[in-house]
Scaffold this active site. Structure first.
Site, mmCIF file in Angstrom:
data_model
loop_
_atom_site.group_PDB
_atom_site.id
_atom_site.type_symbol
_atom_site.label_atom_id
_atom_site.label_comp_id
_atom_site.label_asym_id
_atom_site.label_seq_id
_atom_site.Cartn_x
_atom_site.Cartn_y
_atom_site.Cartn_z
ATOM 1 N N HIS A 1 22.066 42.185 37.757
ATOM 2 C CA HIS A 1 22.731 43.307 37.096
ATOM 3 C C HIS A 1 23.871 43.768 37.998
ATOM 4 O O HIS A 1 23.644 44.462 38.987
ATOM 5 C CB HIS A 1 21.723 44.436 36.840
ATOM 6 N N HIS B 1 17.346 41.884 26.147
ATOM 7 C CA HIS B 1 18.464 42.454 26.905
ATOM 8 C C HIS B 1 18.115 42.459 28.393
ATOM 9 O O HIS B 1 16.985 42.774 28.770
ATOM 10 C CB HIS B 1 18.733 43.882 26.429
ATOM 11 N N ASN B 2 19.088 42.078 29.235
ATOM 12 C CA ASN B 2 18.830 41.990 30.679
ATOM 13 C C ASN B 2 17.534 41.218 30.940
ATOM 14 O O ASN B 2 16.633 41.669 31.650
ATOM 15 C CB ASN B 2 18.740 43.376 31.319
ATOM 16 N N GLU C 1 19.801 37.084 27.369
ATOM 17 C CA GLU C 1 21.023 37.519 28.045
ATOM 18 C C GLU C 1 21.046 36.990 29.477
ATOM 19 O O GLU C 1 20.044 37.076 30.199
ATOM 20 C CB GLU C 1 21.127 39.046 28.058
ATOM 21 N N GLU D 1 27.027 36.863 29.730
ATOM 22 C CA GLU D 1 27.958 37.905 30.153
ATOM 23 C C GLU D 1 28.645 37.372 31.409
ATOM 24 O O GLU D 1 28.098 37.404 32.499
ATOM 25 C CB GLU D 1 27.213 39.213 30.439
ATOM 26 N N ASP E 1 23.524 37.500 32.758
ATOM 27 C CA ASP E 1 24.677 38.128 33.405
ATOM 28 C C ASP E 1 25.081 37.278 34.608
ATOM 29 O O ASP E 1 24.336 37.185 35.586
ATOM 30 C CB ASP E 1 24.331 39.542 33.861
#
Length: 291
Positions: free
Chosen positions: A217, A172-173, A202, A251, A204
């Site tokens: 982020h 995650h991230n 992930e 994302e 983003d």
């Protein structure tokens, strides 16, 4: 003295030019047959460079890095607890260690000798049927001391079921290397996750300047890295730790224009590695298996 001679004879050729970089440092540690954590090595290497304000290290720097990685305090305490002089374990001292600490109950002297012959890297010490601290470290880091089942170190499960039937090692991230509000985004996050065997990463994605999507982020003070560079790193490291598929969790916050750039990056960088259609000619009723 013997340990110094062994250490120098093993690595001196690699320092012919006087200094080495991070990649050469990793190669040297592998040459010394030392198990290590890549993230830990990078952290220690960076601390050394910060002191010198340079991008390479000399042999004394490498010695310091080696000791920081290998000479763990608990190993030193154990060694000194059984070594009378704190420098060498005799055959009988190592036998006593195996009996008291490792729980061996049968023929400890034979096991001790076998381990000395197997793990002691210094020939002079080995001939005397003794064990140096370097040999002791190698023994403690070996398969003989592992608590994990050997047959489960490789894939032993049925990998022919649909992809959704499995727990997938995910990150995650992935781009963050510190906190989620003001920490740095770094390509190393992707390298590290892939080298650890992660199969889902992930990303983003946000609009960047010059029509180049960026990864960070969103709505925080974390730094930004280029989407293009993230995909390049993934292409390089995706299958170093595992041959099984990598899932990219995008994302997506980008405008249609920059989504086009993302698609172009994925196609041009990943090429044949990117799955863009179903597998085979038969109608698809379920996801393909990891195999």
């Amino acid at each position: 003295m013997e340990e110094n001679r062994w250490f120098l004879s093993t690595i001196q050729n690699d320092f012919r030019a006087g200094r080495i970089d991070f990649d050469n440092t990793i190669s040297l540690l592998e040459k010394l047959q030392i198990s290590f954590d890549l993230i830990h090595v990078k952290h220690v290497f960076k601390k050394t460079l910060d002191k010198r304000k340079e991008r390479t290290i000399n042999i004394e720097d490498f010695r310091a890095i080696y000791r920081a990685i290998v000479h763990r305090l608990e190993f030193q305490e154990l060694f000194r607890a059984y070594s009378i002089n704190g420098k060498i374990l005799s055959h009988s001292e190592f036998s006593e260690f195996l009996r008291r600490e490792q729980g061996e109950t049968e023929d400890c002297e034979k096991s001790a000798l076998e381990s000395i012959l197997k793990y002691e890297p210094i020939e002079e010490v080995k001939k005397r049927r003794q064990m140096s601290f370097e040999g002791f470290i190698r023994y403690l880091n070996s398969e003989d001391c592992s608590i994990f089942k050997k047959h489960q170190r490789s894939v032993y499960q049925d990998m022919n079921q649909p992809l959704c039937d499995y727990f997938i090692s995910s990150s995650h991230n992935t781009y963050l290397t510190a906190d989620q509000l003001v920490g740095p985004s770094d390509l190393w996050g992707y390298t590290s996750a892939l080298l650890k065997g992660c199969r889902c990463l992930e990303i983003d994605c946000w609009d960047g300047s010059n029509v180049e999507p960026v990864v960070y982020h969103g709505h925080t003070l974390t730094s930004k890295i280029l989407f293009r560079e993230v995909i390049q790193v993934i292409d390089k490291y995706a299958f170093m730790a595992s041959d099984y598929p990598v899932v990219l969790s995008l994302e997506n916050h980008c405008s249609p224009e920059q989504q086009e750039v993302m698609a172009e990056c994925l196609r041009s960088i990943l090429g044949d590695r990117l799955l863009t259609s179903t597998i085979g000619d038969t109608p698809v009723t379920h996801l393909p298996s990891p195999e």
